[in-house]
Design a protein around this motif. Structure first.
Motif, PDB file in Angstrom:
ATOM      1  N   GLU A 124      75.225 162.330 -44.934  1.00  0.00           N
ATOM      2  CA  GLU A 124      75.594 163.609 -44.325  1.00  0.00           C
ATOM      3  C   GLU A 124      74.392 164.532 -44.191  1.00  0.00           C
ATOM      4  N   LYS A 125      73.499 164.492 -45.170  1.00  0.00           N
ATOM      5  CA  LYS A 125      72.341 165.391 -45.141  1.00  0.00           C
ATOM      6  C   LYS A 125      71.447 165.106 -43.937  1.00  0.00           C
ATOM      7  N   VAL A 126      71.325 163.848 -43.575  1.00  0.00           N
ATOM      8  CA  VAL A 126      70.553 163.499 -42.376  1.00  0.00           C
ATOM      9  C   VAL A 126      71.276 164.009 -41.134  1.00  0.00           C
ATOM     10  N   ARG A 127      72.558 163.733 -41.041  1.00  0.00           N
ATOM     11  CA  ARG A 127      73.324 164.125 -39.851  1.00  0.00           C
ATOM     12  C   ARG A 127      73.310 165.633 -39.657  1.00  0.00           C
ATOM     13  N   ARG A 128      73.491 166.384 -40.730  1.00  0.00           N
ATOM     14  CA  ARG A 128      73.593 167.843 -40.606  1.00  0.00           C
ATOM     15  C   ARG A 128      72.245 168.535 -40.488  1.00  0.00           C
ATOM     16  N   SER A 129      71.229 167.970 -41.098  1.00  0.00           N
ATOM     17  CA  SER A 129      69.924 168.629 -41.090  1.00  0.00           C
ATOM     18  C   SER A 129      69.137 168.372 -39.804  1.00  0.00           C
ATOM     19  N   GLY A 130      69.431 167.227 -39.152  1.00  0.00           N
ATOM     20  CA  GLY A 130      68.633 166.849 -37.985  1.00  0.00           C
ATOM     21  C   GLY A 130      67.290 166.264 -38.361  1.00  0.00           C
ATOM     22  N   LEU A 131      67.130 165.918 -39.626  1.00  0.00           N
ATOM     23  CA  LEU A 131      65.880 165.356 -40.127  1.00  0.00           C
ATOM     24  C   LEU A 131      66.158 164.034 -40.829  1.00  0.00           C
ATOM     25  N   TRP A 132      65.150 163.143 -40.791  1.00  0.00           N
ATOM     26  CA  TRP A 132      65.245 161.903 -41.555  1.00  0.00           C
ATOM     27  C   TRP A 132      64.789 162.170 -42.988  1.00  0.00           C
ATOM     28  N   ASN A 133      65.314 163.219 -43.559  1.00  0.00           N
ATOM     29  CA  ASN A 133      65.032 163.601 -44.943  1.00  0.00           C
ATOM     30  C   ASN A 133      66.342 163.881 -45.645  1.00  0.00           C
ATOM     31  N   GLN A 134      66.326 163.764 -46.974  1.00  0.00           N
ATOM     32  CA  GLN A 134      67.507 164.123 -47.755  1.00  0.00           C
ATOM     33  C   GLN A 134      67.193 165.176 -48.819  1.00  0.00           C
ATOM     34  N   GLN A 135      65.982 165.148 -49.325  1.00  0.00           N
ATOM     35  CA  GLN A 135      65.592 166.157 -50.304  1.00  0.00           C
ATOM     36  C   GLN A 135      65.216 167.457 -49.610  1.00  0.00           C
ATOM     37  N   TYR A 136      65.534 168.565 -50.245  1.00  0.00           N
ATOM     38  CA  TYR A 136      65.098 169.916 -49.862  1.00  0.00           C
ATOM     39  C   TYR A 136      65.770 170.463 -48.610  1.00  0.00           C
ATOM     40  N   ILE A 137      66.661 169.709 -47.983  1.00  0.00           N
ATOM     41  CA  ILE A 137      67.216 170.189 -46.718  1.00  0.00           C
ATOM     42  C   ILE A 137      68.213 171.341 -46.933  1.00  0.00           C
ATOM     43  N   MET A 138      68.649 171.548 -48.184  1.00  0.00           N
ATOM     44  CA  MET A 138      69.544 172.668 -48.476  1.00  0.00           C
ATOM     45  C   MET A 138      68.817 173.800 -49.206  1.00  0.00           C
ATOM     46  N   ARG A 139      67.498 173.684 -49.313  1.00  0.00           N
ATOM     47  CA  ARG A 139      66.708 174.712 -49.963  1.00  0.00           C
ATOM     48  C   ARG A 139      66.479 175.893 -49.013  1.00  0.00           C
ATOM     49  N   GLU A 180      55.646 170.234 -48.638  1.00  0.00           N
ATOM     50  CA  GLU A 180      56.737 169.346 -48.237  1.00  0.00           C
ATOM     51  C   GLU A 180      58.086 170.039 -48.403  1.00  0.00           C
ATOM     52  N   ARG A 181      58.307 170.620 -49.564  1.00  0.00           N
ATOM     53  CA  ARG A 181      59.592 171.241 -49.877  1.00  0.00           C
ATOM     54  C   ARG A 181      59.921 172.367 -48.905  1.00  0.00           C
ATOM     55  N   HIS A 182      58.965 173.248 -48.656  1.00  0.00           N
ATOM     56  CA  HIS A 182      59.248 174.415 -47.824  1.00  0.00           C
ATOM     57  C   HIS A 182      59.256 174.088 -46.336  1.00  0.00           C
ATOM     58  N   ALA A 183      58.459 173.125 -45.915  1.00  0.00           N
ATOM     59  CA  ALA A 183      58.495 172.731 -44.498  1.00  0.00           C
ATOM     60  C   ALA A 183      59.847 172.118 -44.147  1.00  0.00           C
ATOM     61  N   ILE A 184      60.369 171.281 -45.039  1.00  0.00           N
ATOM     62  CA  ILE A 184      61.693 170.687 -44.804  1.00  0.00           C
ATOM     63  C   ILE A 184      62.759 171.780 -44.797  1.00  0.00           C
ATOM     64  N   ALA A 185      62.687 172.689 -45.751  1.00  0.00           N
ATOM     65  CA  ALA A 185      63.664 173.781 -45.810  1.00  0.00           C
ATOM     66  C   ALA A 185      63.631 174.625 -44.538  1.00  0.00           C
ATOM     67  N   LEU A 186      62.438 174.864 -44.018  1.00  0.00           N
ATOM     68  CA  LEU A 186      62.296 175.682 -42.808  1.00  0.00           C
ATOM     69  C   LEU A 186      62.903 175.006 -41.584  1.00  0.00           C
TER      70      LEU A 186
END
Length: 218
Positions: A197-212, A167-173
């Motif tokens: 902001e994390k959703v808007r900038r990442s393009g994912l409906w996730n907040q954890q791990y998106i800056m990893r 989960e962690r690395h797939a989101i980071a990728l």
């Protein structure tokens, strides 16, 4: 070691190639609204949601959310239990956004996009019956959005630490938070109206791990 953008792009293409194989083995991704507890789902695993209106350069849906369940040793939640929380209740069309962060995120974005008013939506402790009745219309809209736009793929992963790792690395990728070469969301993506902001900038409906940073062993 930090991966350069060319390596990350190749990694993403390989990731999607593996997901295509997974889709073929499971006879294709299916809309969450059409999923139920009778499916041959593993007890423990990772889920990937492809959003039907969000297309990659090759015209195929991109991954818009990655998640897992049973993240503590004492939890007994099964994969389908988690997916059902996201999907909502078929009998009423509603759901419980306080039990699903994903539903909460989508609901707020829908409010912003359509100018809806639901003042108790962001109040975690506002769980009275009266408030739940007042939230039902928005819960139904969330169920419609998630159920009819999210294509489900899943991977059986019995071990807790492996689920967390994937989960962690797939989101980071896949995160586009600081990555201009990641698959960008379309201009009409609902997530642009998120209050996170994390959703808007990442393009994912996730907040954890998106800056990893994804590491090569993944």
């Amino acid at each position: 070691m930090r991966r350069n953008e060319r390596d990350r792009q190749a990694d993403r293409e390989r990731f999607y190639m593996l997901l295509n194989r997974l889709s073929e083995r499971s006879k294709g991704a299916r809309l969450l609204a059409k999923c139920d507890g009778q499916m041959n789902l593993p007890e423990c695993g990772i889920y990937f949601f492809q959003e039907t209106d969000e297309l990659r350069a090759n015209g195929k849906p991109r991954i818009a959310r990655i998640g897992t369940h049973r993240i503590t040793q004492t939890s007994r939640t099964k994969l389908w239990d988690r997916l059902r929380q996201h999907r909502g209740v078929l009998s009423t069309g509603g759901g419980n956004h306080r039990g699903s962060i994903f539903r909460g995120l989508v609901g707020f974005a829908l409010m912003q996009r359509h100018g809806l008013n639901c003042p108790t939506w962001l109040k975690k402790d506002a769980i009275s019956i009266a408030n739940q009745k007042g939230e039902l219309e928005l819960e139904c809209l969330v169920s419609q959005y998630i159920g009819n736009k999210m294509l489900l793929l899943w991977l059986a992963v019995p071990k807790l630490e492996q689920r967390k790792f994937i989960e962690r690395h797939a989101i980071a990728l896949l995160s586009g938070y600081d990555n201009r070469d990641a698959d960008s969301p379309s201009a009409s993506w609902l997530g642009h109206d998120s209050n996170k902001e994390k959703v808007r900038r990442s393009g994912l409906w996730n907040q954890q791990y998106i800056m990893r940073i994804m590491t090569p062993p993944f």
